[in-house]
Design a protein around this motif. Structure first.
Motif, mmCIF file in Angstrom:
data_model
loop_
_atom_site.group_PDB
_atom_site.id
_atom_site.type_symbol
_atom_site.label_atom_id
_atom_site.label_comp_id
_atom_site.label_asym_id
_atom_site.label_seq_id
_atom_site.Cartn_x
_atom_site.Cartn_y
_atom_site.Cartn_z
ATOM 1 N N MET A 168 1.012 -9.199 9.094
ATOM 2 C CA MET A 168 0.148 -10.204 8.485
ATOM 3 C C MET A 168 -0.594 -9.569 7.312
ATOM 4 S SD MET A 168 -0.386 -13.437 9.305
ATOM 5 C CE MET A 168 -1.548 -14.749 8.981
ATOM 6 N N GLU A 169 -0.519 -10.143 6.125
ATOM 7 C CA GLU A 169 -1.178 -9.595 4.947
ATOM 8 C C GLU A 169 -2.692 -9.783 5.048
ATOM 9 O OE1 GLU A 169 -0.354 -8.016 2.261
ATOM 10 O OE2 GLU A 169 1.829 -8.099 2.183
ATOM 11 N N HIS A 170 -3.453 -8.728 4.710
ATOM 12 C CA HIS A 170 -4.898 -8.860 4.599
ATOM 13 C C HIS A 170 -5.223 -9.570 3.281
ATOM 14 C CE1 HIS A 170 -5.389 -6.425 8.090
ATOM 15 N NE2 HIS A 170 -4.959 -5.315 7.520
ATOM 16 N N HIS A 171 -6.080 -10.584 3.358
ATOM 17 C CA HIS A 171 -6.463 -11.296 2.139
ATOM 18 C C HIS A 171 -7.479 -10.470 1.372
ATOM 19 C CE1 HIS A 171 -7.453 -14.499 -0.608
ATOM 20 N NE2 HIS A 171 -8.729 -14.355 -0.302
ATOM 21 N N ILE A 172 -7.242 -10.297 0.075
ATOM 22 C CA ILE A 172 -8.164 -9.594 -0.804
ATOM 23 C C ILE A 172 -8.604 -10.567 -1.878
ATOM 24 C CG2 ILE A 172 -8.481 -7.639 -2.370
ATOM 25 C CD1 ILE A 172 -6.197 -6.225 -0.910
ATOM 26 N N GLU A 173 -9.886 -10.836 -1.926
ATOM 27 C CA GLU A 173 -10.422 -11.756 -2.924
ATOM 28 C C GLU A 173 -10.106 -11.249 -4.327
ATOM 29 O OE1 GLU A 173 -12.164 -15.265 -3.970
ATOM 30 O OE2 GLU A 173 -12.005 -14.533 -1.900
ATOM 31 N N GLY A 174 -9.447 -12.086 -5.124
ATOM 32 C CA GLY A 174 -9.094 -11.695 -6.483
ATOM 33 C C GLY A 174 -7.702 -11.119 -6.631
ATOM 34 N N TYR A 175 -7.007 -10.897 -5.497
ATOM 35 C CA TYR A 175 -5.615 -10.412 -5.548
ATOM 36 C C TYR A 175 -4.708 -11.580 -5.188
ATOM 37 C CZ TYR A 175 -1.381 -7.776 -4.427
ATOM 38 O OH TYR A 175 -0.091 -7.299 -4.394
ATOM 39 N N GLN A 176 -3.859 -11.971 -6.127
ATOM 40 C CA GLN A 176 -3.003 -13.139 -5.931
ATOM 41 C C GLN A 176 -1.542 -12.720 -5.934
ATOM 42 O OE1 GLN A 176 -4.123 -15.677 -9.201
ATOM 43 N NE2 GLN A 176 -6.083 -16.235 -8.291
ATOM 44 N N GLN A 177 -0.787 -13.241 -4.977
ATOM 45 C CA GLN A 177 0.633 -12.939 -4.899
ATOM 46 C C GLN A 177 1.382 -14.176 -4.422
ATOM 47 O OE1 GLN A 177 1.448 -9.972 -1.899
ATOM 48 N NE2 GLN A 177 -0.144 -10.737 -0.553
ATOM 49 N N LYS A 205 0.033 -0.802 -2.749
ATOM 50 C CA LYS A 205 0.910 -1.310 -1.704
ATOM 51 C C LYS A 205 2.103 -0.364 -1.568
ATOM 52 C CE LYS A 205 -1.131 -5.397 -0.968
ATOM 53 N NZ LYS A 205 -1.567 -5.900 0.346
ATOM 54 N N ILE A 206 2.819 -0.496 -0.457
ATOM 55 C CA ILE A 206 4.028 0.288 -0.237
ATOM 56 C C ILE A 206 5.220 -0.658 -0.208
ATOM 57 C CG2 ILE A 206 5.248 1.885 1.272
ATOM 58 C CD1 ILE A 206 2.720 3.065 0.120
ATOM 59 N N LEU A 207 6.229 -0.362 -1.029
ATOM 60 C CA LEU A 207 7.475 -1.128 -1.003
ATOM 61 C C LEU A 207 8.456 -0.400 -0.097
ATOM 62 C CD1 LEU A 207 9.317 -3.403 -2.017
ATOM 63 C CD2 LEU A 207 9.925 -1.933 -3.947
ATOM 64 N N ALA A 208 8.805 -1.029 1.007
ATOM 65 C CA ALA A 208 9.731 -0.420 1.957
ATOM 66 C C ALA A 208 11.144 -0.429 1.395
ATOM 67 C CB ALA A 208 9.693 -1.167 3.285
ATOM 68 N N ALA A 252 0.566 -4.019 7.663
ATOM 69 C CA ALA A 252 0.063 -5.048 6.743
ATOM 70 C C ALA A 252 0.075 -4.570 5.299
ATOM 71 C CB ALA A 252 -1.356 -5.458 7.142
ATOM 72 N N GLU A 253 0.101 -3.257 5.086
ATOM 73 C CA GLU A 253 0.088 -2.718 3.723
ATOM 74 C C GLU A 253 1.493 -2.499 3.166
ATOM 75 O OE1 GLU A 253 -2.824 -2.663 2.398
ATOM 76 O OE2 GLU A 253 -3.648 -3.222 4.348
ATOM 77 N N ILE A 254 2.514 -2.795 3.946
ATOM 78 C CA ILE A 254 3.889 -2.501 3.556
ATOM 79 C C ILE A 254 4.617 -3.783 3.195
ATOM 80 C CG2 ILE A 254 6.101 -1.543 4.323
ATOM 81 C CD1 ILE A 254 4.497 0.344 6.123
ATOM 82 N N CYS A 255 5.226 -3.793 2.016
ATOM 83 C CA CYS A 255 5.996 -4.951 1.548
ATOM 84 C C CYS A 255 7.484 -4.665 1.738
ATOM 85 C CB CYS A 255 5.727 -5.212 0.062
ATOM 86 S SG CYS A 255 3.991 -5.524 -0.298
ATOM 87 N N ARG A 256 8.210 -5.639 2.238
ATOM 88 C CA ARG A 256 9.652 -5.467 2.423
ATOM 89 C C ARG A 256 10.378 -6.589 1.725
ATOM 90 N NH1 ARG A 256 13.391 -7.379 5.822
ATOM 91 N NH2 ARG A 256 11.860 -8.512 7.062
ATOM 92 N N ILE A 267 8.321 3.331 -1.841
ATOM 93 C CA ILE A 267 7.686 3.483 -3.156
ATOM 94 C C ILE A 267 6.283 2.902 -3.084
ATOM 95 C CG2 ILE A 267 7.750 2.778 -5.576
ATOM 96 C CD1 ILE A 267 10.768 2.699 -5.405
ATOM 97 N N ALA A 268 5.307 3.725 -3.448
ATOM 98 C CA ALA A 268 3.924 3.234 -3.552
ATOM 99 C C ALA A 268 3.716 2.702 -4.964
ATOM 100 C CB ALA A 268 2.951 4.363 -3.252
ATOM 101 N N TYR A 269 3.165 1.512 -5.065
ATOM 102 C CA TYR A 269 2.851 0.994 -6.395
ATOM 103 C C TYR A 269 1.381 0.583 -6.449
ATOM 104 C CZ TYR A 269 3.698 -3.700 -4.362
ATOM 105 O OH TYR A 269 3.667 -4.838 -3.583
ATOM 106 N N THR A 270 0.746 0.960 -7.552
ATOM 107 C CA THR A 270 -0.687 0.719 -7.712
ATOM 108 C C THR A 270 -0.927 -0.240 -8.867
ATOM 109 O OG1 THR A 270 -1.226 2.926 -6.873
ATOM 110 C CG2 THR A 270 -2.922 1.785 -8.150
ATOM 111 N N LEU A 271 -1.567 -1.360 -8.540
ATOM 112 C CA LEU A 271 -1.931 -2.349 -9.553
ATOM 113 C C LEU A 271 -3.407 -2.154 -9.896
ATOM 114 C CD1 LEU A 271 0.381 -3.732 -7.630
ATOM 115 C CD2 LEU A 271 -0.160 -5.753 -8.989
#
Length: 270
Positions: free
Chosen positions: A1-10, A39-42, A263-267, A81-85
């Protein structure tokens, strides 16, 4: 389950039936907060094209780091891959499906993972121009314009790829290459060579990943305490240590730490 971050839109943007063999979906993310978001891209052996329309985005895998300020192709992705926005980052990701990368760019994947600007692969200056035309458009318009842009470059699917398609349902078989050869009448050697040519990775790599993915989905869908021994048996691992080895190979995490940080990992899904 993704944690909601105010101001981060996806968001995920689906594609029409016309393109569903080419792109699984588009993914967009914007950071309107005042802090970096990582975030981490699996890895899923996928190949992606990433556009950055705002502040430069940093990608890091192992000791390698890339700062993206325009457009980049990455894949097949074999390690996390870790990616930082940073604040004001604006990212759009194209998730290629099956042999789509080959149909656009040819067998450039055969030498290993690609990390290149797409103009370097096409030997044209078209993606620089495309980036400027997309920069100030809303996300859904960007996706539609990208699909129109790709049409002249997309080659027809090679008939030989059908042997690879026939294999897709058999990756968890004892001998997936042999199963595909029997289905298609091709030699096992041809199946192996075509797999690498069209997809950029071997059938053995895909077979290992599919077993791991099965375990990953069981963990994600599990409620309460995870029965690791049951997952080992269900997914065909020799023992729990082999399962742990795959988690560390694909995610750089033990199974227990994955449960804590998933929750921090995107697949990317096919």
């Amino acid at each position: 389950m993704e944690h909601h971050i105010e101001g981060y839109q996806q968001q995920r943007i689906p594609v029409s039936e016309e393109f569903e063999q080419i792109i699984s979906y588009f993914y967009s993310a914007t950071n309107k907060t005042n802090a970096d978001i990582t975030k981490i891209l699996a890895p899923g052996l996928q190949t992606i094209m990433v556009f950055s329309f705002g502040a430069a985005i940093r990608f890091k895998s192992g000791g390698d780091s890339i700062l993206l300020d325009q457009c980049l192709v990455l894949g097949p992705i074999r390690q996390p891959i870790a990616y930082t926005l940073p604040p004001a980052a604006d990212m759009l990701v194209v998730n290629f499906k099956d042999d789509a990368f080959y149909r656009f760019f040819g067998p450039a994947l055969a030498a290993g993972m690609v990390t290149a600007h797409p103009d370097e692969l096409l030997r044209e200056n078209c993606f620089d121009q495309l980036w400027f035309s997309l920069k100030n458009e809303p996300t859904d318009v960007r996706a539609a314009l990208l699909l129109e842009f790709c049409k002249p470059y997309l080659k027809c699917r090679d008939a030989l790829f059908e042997g690879i398609s026939a294999q897709a349902a058999d990756y968890l078989a004892v001998s997936p290459v042999k199963a595909a050869a029997q289905k298609t009448g091709q030699s096992e050697r041809n199946i192996q060579l075509n797999h690498k040519k069209y997809l950029g990775y071997s059938a053995k790599e895909r077979s290992r990943y599919e077993r791991f993915l099965k375990a990953l989905l069981l963990v994600q869908n599990h409620s309460g305490k995870v029965d690791w021994l049951q997952i080992v048996e269900t997914c065909g691992y020799y023992d729990q240590s082999q399962l742990i080895h795959d988690f560390k190979h694909y995610l750089k995490l033990s199974p227990g730490r994955y449960v804590k940080f998933q929750a921090e990992i995107c697949r990317v899904e096919a």
